[in-house]
Design a protein around this motif. Structure first.
Motif, PDB file in Angstrom:
ATOM      1  N   UNK A 146       9.580  57.556-104.696  1.00  0.00           N
ATOM      2  CA  UNK A 146       9.989  58.343-103.536  1.00  0.00           C
ATOM      3  C   UNK A 146       9.600  57.618-102.249  1.00  0.00           C
ATOM      4  N   UNK A 147       8.434  57.012-102.243  1.00  0.00           N
ATOM      5  CA  UNK A 147       7.993  56.252-101.079  1.00  0.00           C
ATOM      6  C   UNK A 147       8.840  55.003-100.890  1.00  0.00           C
ATOM      7  N   UNK A 148       9.242  54.365-102.000  1.00  0.00           N
ATOM      8  CA  UNK A 148      10.104  53.180-101.896  1.00  0.00           C
ATOM      9  C   UNK A 148      11.411  53.530-101.193  1.00  0.00           C
ATOM     10  N   UNK A 149      11.955  54.685-101.519  1.00  0.00           N
ATOM     11  CA  UNK A 149      13.213  55.109-100.884  1.00  0.00           C
ATOM     12  C   UNK A 149      13.020  55.370 -99.395  1.00  0.00           C
ATOM     13  N   UNK A 150      11.871  55.940 -99.035  1.00  0.00           N
ATOM     14  CA  UNK A 150      11.601  56.180 -97.624  1.00  0.00           C
ATOM     15  C   UNK A 150      11.482  54.871 -96.843  1.00  0.00           C
ATOM     16  N   UNK A 177      26.375  46.989-112.470  1.00  0.00           N
ATOM     17  CA  UNK A 177      25.184  47.285-113.270  1.00  0.00           C
ATOM     18  C   UNK A 177      23.923  46.721-112.612  1.00  0.00           C
ATOM     19  N   UNK A 178      24.016  45.488-112.121  1.00  0.00           N
ATOM     20  CA  UNK A 178      22.842  44.832-111.536  1.00  0.00           C
ATOM     21  C   UNK A 178      22.440  45.448-110.197  1.00  0.00           C
ATOM     22  N   UNK A 192      19.380  49.479-110.819  1.00  0.00           N
ATOM     23  CA  UNK A 192      18.039  49.708-110.263  1.00  0.00           C
ATOM     24  C   UNK A 192      18.004  50.824-109.225  1.00  0.00           C
ATOM     25  N   UNK A 193      19.075  50.933-108.428  1.00  0.00           N
ATOM     26  CA  UNK A 193      19.114  51.996-107.424  1.00  0.00           C
ATOM     27  C   UNK A 193      19.154  53.372-108.088  1.00  0.00           C
ATOM     28  N   UNK A 194      19.931  53.486-109.166  1.00  0.00           N
ATOM     29  CA  UNK A 194      20.001  54.753-109.903  1.00  0.00           C
ATOM     30  C   UNK A 194      18.636  55.113-110.468  1.00  0.00           C
TER      31      UNK A 194
END
Length: 281
Positions: A250-254, A26-27, A31-33
């Protein structure tokens, strides 16, 4: 009775293990989800954060790419990371080798060791304002200057790791090299540095992840937008009255993707290097 008690204890341990595993999932994945889901949504769908997007907005990544000037900021971040990595690995390993082999013989090297280690206990927040002032005076508030500062600030932790590992290497290797006529520099380059590969991999990976993910030092030193890193570029999505969360995530993922791939590919060297460095022979 003993068998019954053992079975009950095993059941409790399994239950506790499952609970801890669930908490970890969960932890970590929670947040990734949320990051992935928000990055794929349109602004109209932001009222339901946990819900899946009705229509996947791949255009969010293209917009985030353009708004952050991703190629330029990526090049700045990559330059800082690679140059810091090259100089950190070789110079810190050499300094740690000299300190580890001479601590018992020289008070100077013993003082030098504790001097470097003591820097680990000084928070960056304490040094932040004086550092900004000095950086402006010496004109190192740029990409080259901050790269040099990363090398300096990473030295205490790297010295601690390297010296702990070098202690486990027999001094007979050094003595054999000296008998064969090798100079101290040749002994380090040809004998010791190859032996330090596990710890070098650990230091390299940790340095890369720290440099790539750091936000505070670029924030206080890099004022020129052309020289900013990817982390500072995330400010562009925050306005005075609203924040474009879908584009921001989206930018965080990049930004996250390169270092995440790097860590996944190299994590076995982190574990092996830390474990080997912690064992004294």
């Amino acid at each position: 009775m003993k068998k019954t008690a053992c079975k009950q204890k095993e059941k409790k341990n399994r239950l506790l293990t499952l609970l801890l595993l669930l908490l970890a999932v969960v932890c970590i994945f929670g947040p990734l989800y949320m990051t992935v889901v928000i990055a794929l949504k349109s602004p109209q769908e932001m009222s339901h954060v946990l819900a899946l997007p009705r229509h996947i907005q791949w255009s969010n990544f293209a917009k985030a790419w353009d708004m952050t000037d991703y190629p330029r900021k990526f090049a700045n971040t990559l330059f800082i990371t690679l140059v810091n990595l090259i100089f950190t690995v070789f110079t810190n390993a050499m300094a740690s080798y000299a300190i580890a082999r001479n601590r018992k013989k020289s008070r100077f090297f013993n003082f030098l060791y504790y001097y470097f280690i003591s820097a680990m206990f000084i928070p960056f927040n304490v040094l932040m304002l004086p550092l900004v002032n000095e950086a402006n005076k010496f004109h190192i508030d740029n990409v080259l200057g901050i790269t040099f500062l990363y090398i300096v600030f990473g030295m205490p932790m790297n010295t601690f790791l390297y010296t702990g590992y070098i202690k486990s290497i027999p001094e007979a290797l050094d003595e054999a090299a000296v008998i064969d006529g090798a100079t101290p520099f040749q002994t380090f380059v040809r004998i010791m540095f190859p032996v330090l590969k596990p710890m070098t991999a650990t230091v390299a990976i940790l340095s890369v992840m720290w440099t790539w993910n750091d936000f505070l030092m670029p924030l206080v030193l890099l004022s020129d937008k052309k020289q900013q890193t990817l982390q500072l570029a995330q400010y562009i999505f925050q306005g005075q009255f609203n924040t474009q969360y879908n584009l921001a995530f989206a930018s965080y993922l990049l930004v996250l993707l390169p270092v995440q791939v790097f860590y996944v590919l190299c994590q076995k060297w982190i574990i092996s290097g830390v474990v080997t460095g912690a064992v004294k022979q």
